[in-house]
Scaffold this active site. Structure first.
Site, PDB file in Angstrom:
ATOM      1  CB  THR A 198      -3.105 -21.820  21.514  1.00  0.00           C
ATOM      2  OG1 THR A 198      -4.414 -21.263  22.199  1.00  0.00           O
ATOM      3  CG2 THR A 198      -2.651 -20.152  21.639  1.00  0.00           C
ATOM      4  CD  GLN A 199      -9.114 -22.448  17.116  1.00  0.00           C
ATOM      5  OE1 GLN A 199      -9.995 -22.046  17.321  1.00  0.00           O
ATOM      6  NE2 GLN A 199      -8.905 -23.901  16.481  1.00  0.00           N
ATOM      7  CB  THR A 202      -0.747   0.079   1.288  1.00  0.00           C
ATOM      8  OG1 THR A 202      -1.970  -1.054   1.200  1.00  0.00           O
ATOM      9  CG2 THR A 202      -1.826   1.237   1.346  1.00  0.00           C
TER      10      THR A 202
END
Length: 329
Positions: free
Chosen positions: A265-266, A16
């Site tokens: 882990t999430q 960007t």
């Protein structure tokens, strides 16, 4: 030990920060070196080191970043340092910036110079853009002195790339350091093939988030797609459908086939400890390796380096528990 940078190589990958309008929306554009030079010339109060500029090819939206491109970046960084640059600034799109910064932390192990990633949420030149403040701030930080290794600079902050993620799709502070922990890093010697000067092959790695109702067929489909390793995003402290014998059998087949499966882990905070619950210990028994507090981005980047260096699966499993560049701090 930090040393003020005297000669910075700026590697422009697209993103960007240098995009301009096209018929189909914002797109990467050449010519950013002149715009950067004009901006810095207009800001004499900024004390920045001397810099050179290299436009990478192709310029990309960071949504198109690949492990093969990481290898081109590694080569470009090494070439810059060998040509006399004592620091490197990489301009990169924000969508996959955390992935690239984490991956390059492992690709550039031992590099005797600092590397900083930055970008912007709005293109340079548009109202309220953060492009110049991030670029100028990163150069100033390098001029003041940073330690060797990879850093992520955004909105006045230096972040450790193996501990952070993009958590917002808007605003000036899209990145945050995640509070992750779990496991103990073992101290072991690091293979010479991981040295920043060594070529590494792009790796093919899958990522699978567990959800209630996930089936063994879904796991089998991914494991049979040609991947060399799998980042398994588990529930909580590292649990999964442990009462499903077919699911566990699929993981065992992956282990026997040399596919390394790493549990992360999430959760945004915490980490994996596979022996806390039976549902986690059964995953370990099926061959899953704990990723401790590693983020998804970091686990993916570490596996890319370890596999790309040609290491055997058993060595990779051992090195996942070794703190190579702050990922297990």
């Amino acid at each position: 030990m930090t040393q003020p940078a005297q000669n910075v190589m700026v590697l422009y990958t697209g993103g960007t920060i240098g995009m301009q309008a096209s018929a189909n929306g914002l797109a990467p554009a050449s010519g950013f070196e002149a715009r950067m030079s004009d901006y810095l010339a207009s800001q004499p109060q900024l004390r920045v080191p001397a810099w050179r500029f290299r436009e990478m090819a192709p310029l990309i939206d960071s949504a198109n970043m690949t492990p093969a491109y990481w290898q081109r970046l590694r080569v470009a960084v090494v070439e810059a340092v060998e040509a006399g640059c004592d620091a490197v600034l990489i301009l990169h799109g924000t969508d996959t910036l955390a992935y690239s910064a984490a991956a390059m932390s492992f690709q550039l192990l031992g590099l005797p110079a600092p590397v900083v990633f930055t970008g912007s949420m709005l293109p340079a030149g548009v109202p309220d853009s953060d492009a110049w403040e991030n670029l100028g701030g990163a150069l100033v930080a390098l001029g003041e002195g940073l330690s060797s290794g990879v850093h992520l600079y955004f909105h006045g902050e230096l972040l450790a790339p193996t501990r952070c993620a993009k958590i917002r799709s808007f605003g000036r502070k899209p990145f945050a350091t995640l509070q992750r922990q779990g496991g103990v890093a073992r101290a072991e010697s690091v293979p010479g093939t991981l040295d920043y000067r060594q070529d590494k092959a792009p790796a093919c790695i899958g990522v699978l988030p567990l959800v209630p109702g996930i089936t063994p067929a879904q796991l089998d489909g991914l494991l049979g797609s040609g991947i060399q390793a799998l980042v398994l995003e588990c529930f909580g402290s590292g649990t999964g459908p442990s009462d499903n014998p077919e699911f566990l059998a699929s993981l065992e087949r992956a282990r026997d086939a040399g596919i390394v499966v790493v549990a992360v882990t999430q959760c945004h905070e915490g980490g994996v400890e596979l022996d806390v619950y039976e549902a986690g210990s059964r995953l370990r028994s099926a061959g899953v390796v704990s990723g401790a507090g590693m983020t998804r981005e970091t686990a993916l980047g570490k596996l890319n380096a370890l596999i790309g260096a040609g290491l055997a699966a058993d060595v990779i499993r051992q090195l996942l528990a070794v703190n190579l560049c702050g990922e297990l701090d």
